[in-house]
Design a protein around this motif. Structure first.
Motif, mmCIF file in Angstrom:
data_model
loop_
_atom_site.group_PDB
_atom_site.id
_atom_site.type_symbol
_atom_site.label_atom_id
_atom_site.label_comp_id
_atom_site.label_asym_id
_atom_site.label_seq_id
_atom_site.Cartn_x
_atom_site.Cartn_y
_atom_site.Cartn_z
ATOM 1 N N SER A 149 0.855 -1.184 0.000
ATOM 2 C CA SER A 149 0.000 0.000 0.000
ATOM 3 C C SER A 149 0.888 1.231 0.000
ATOM 4 O O SER A 149 1.784 1.351 0.836
ATOM 5 C CB SER A 149 -0.916 -0.009 1.224
ATOM 6 N N ARG A 157 -4.191 6.636 -2.942
ATOM 7 C CA ARG A 157 -3.673 5.371 -2.424
ATOM 8 C C ARG A 157 -3.583 4.343 -3.541
ATOM 9 O O ARG A 157 -4.498 4.189 -4.353
ATOM 10 C CB ARG A 157 -4.584 4.846 -1.313
ATOM 11 N N THR A 210 0.652 5.555 -0.374
ATOM 12 C CA THR A 210 -0.221 6.718 -0.419
ATOM 13 C C THR A 210 0.596 7.977 -0.669
ATOM 14 O O THR A 210 1.568 8.245 0.042
ATOM 15 C CB THR A 210 -1.001 6.879 0.898
ATOM 16 N N SER A 257 -2.633 0.196 -4.275
ATOM 17 C CA SER A 257 -2.496 -1.093 -3.599
ATOM 18 C C SER A 257 -2.105 -2.172 -4.595
ATOM 19 O O SER A 257 -2.409 -2.081 -5.797
ATOM 20 C CB SER A 257 -3.814 -1.491 -2.917
#
Length: 407
Positions: A43, A63, A45, A65
């Motif tokens: 992850s 974000r 961000t 992922s």
């Protein structure tokens, strides 16, 4: 530019944050989990931060992922660099001047942020006997980071360092002195970067000199601790030789009669590893109430669940006990602050923890306490003789600040 890369390396995880210290802003951060397992998670961000004079609309955090196998911490650092290259910010345009590493245990040897040399690495490794679940993972992150960022200084910031100002009466356990000395048994304290950050932020918020304030800081997350801070110095703290001692936590028991361990070993047949797992992973709110999440405990308590109500009552009872003890040790208190996940978000916990301190002039304003908001805020009533605050902690910024101070 004063950009620092902050690394928090766990046994199977890597948390990172790119921090502009001058602007006190995180540019990007991420978490890589399940390192060494069949499939890992990534992850990343990116944060858009306004420069002085600029106006930036809200909700610009982006974000990203992903899932992929990640063999070890070295590969995790490669994945982190790929995330910066693919999603930004560009490290060539925001080159870190240093890498700051969270290290859980510094023993009695490290009392300030320390540039990492081969000797420091040896010491961190040797101190793994005091933190076998944390220091080896921290060291793995340090070595992987030094390979990835060979041309910048690396600094260790120790969780225990803030508590090196504890007086001997506070850090000494009443056991045979030679045994304690031979095995380095004493109170070390943890969550030091958070307690330092919050106590300094609280002093700035109330507009009073840090060295003239008596403070109590409650760091209430899944792990929880409370510290008495006198003039900016830690003088008492709830976690001890390990992070197991003190408050009731998400999965940890906190304070318990040591003879319970002997009884469970002798009569219950539990071995060392089973006892360790019981007290660290199957106790606290989870053991009492079936969940380590305070939100679940509160919801079930409000619905009339007796087990959740008991878990909550035990949790609050311990908070009050420590509040009273630390007020006595400080000879009074000027500021009480709450931080971390529970401390920042559970209004009921804050109100109930302080409900019996009216005799000290502590008064919480119900409306202020119920309000949610970003940043430091006051929740005490106007006629309260003690300032009661909610102070969002920022351990990454604190580590970045200390890293810069060390270089």
């Amino acid at each position: 530019m004063s950009v620092v890369l902050v690394i928090n390396s766990g046994s199977s995880s890597l948390k990172y944050s790119l921090v502009d210290v001058e602007r006190e802003a995180e540019l990007a951060g991420g978490l890589i989990e399940r390192i060494g397992q069949q499939s890992g998670t990534v992850s990343h961000t990116v944060r858009v931060v306004a420069r002085p004079g600029e106006t930036v609309p809200a909700m610009l955090d982006v974000r990203h992922s992903d899932e992929r196998p990640i063999a070890d911490h070295g590969e995790a650092f490669d994945v982190m660099l790929q995330q910066f290259a693919a999603h930004g910010p560009d490290l060539a345009g925001h080159p870190p001047v240093a890498v700051g590493h969270r290290v859980v245990h510094g023993g009695a040897r490290f009392f300030e942020p320390t540039p990492i040399t081969p000797l420091v690495e040896i010491n961190i490794d040797e101190l793994s006997v005091l933190a076998p679940l944390h220091n080896p993972a921290n060291l793995a992150g340090i070595r992987a980071a030094k390979a990835a960022f060979a041309d910048v200084p690396h600094v260790a910031v120790f969780d225990t360092a803030f508590h090196q100002t504890l007086p001997p009466a506070a850090y000494t356990y009443a056991i045979d002195a030679e045994v304690a000395r031979n095995h380095r048994i004493r109170r070390y304290g943890f969550h030091g970067t958070s307690h330092k950050y919050v106590s300094e932020a609280a002093a700035a918020f109330v507009g009073r000199p840090l060295d003239g304030l008596r403070q109590i800081v409650f760091h209430l997350g899944n792990g929880a601790s409370v510290t008495a801070v006198d003039g900016g110095r830690s003088v008492e703290t709830s976690m001890g030789f390990t992070p197991l001692e003190g408050l009731v936590m998400g999965t940890r028991s906190g304070d318990i009669d040591a003879a319970v361990v002997f009884h469970l070993a002798r009569r219950g047949g539990l071995g060392t590893d089973q006892l360790d797992a019981l007290l660290n992973k199957r106790s606290g709110l989870l053991g009492l109430g079936g969940s380590n999440d305070m939100r679940d405990i509160l919801a079930r308590r409000d619905a009339g669940d007796e087990t959740a109500s008991l878990a909550y009552d035990v949790y609050i009872h311990r908070l009050r006990a420590y509040a009273g003890a630390y007020i006595a040790q400080l000879g009074g208190v000027d500021v009480i602050s709450f931080t971390a996940g529970v401390g920042e978000n559970a209004a009921a916990v804050r109100a109930d923890a302080l409900a019996t301190l009216g005799f000290m002039g502590v008064r919480v304003d119900a409306d202020r306490n119920a309000e949610r908001g970003a940043g430091t805020r006051r929740i005490s009533a106007d006629d309260s003789s003690v300032e009661v605050l909610v102070v969002p902690t920022d351990e990454e910024l604190e580590i970045a600040r200390q890293t810069l101070s060390a270089i």
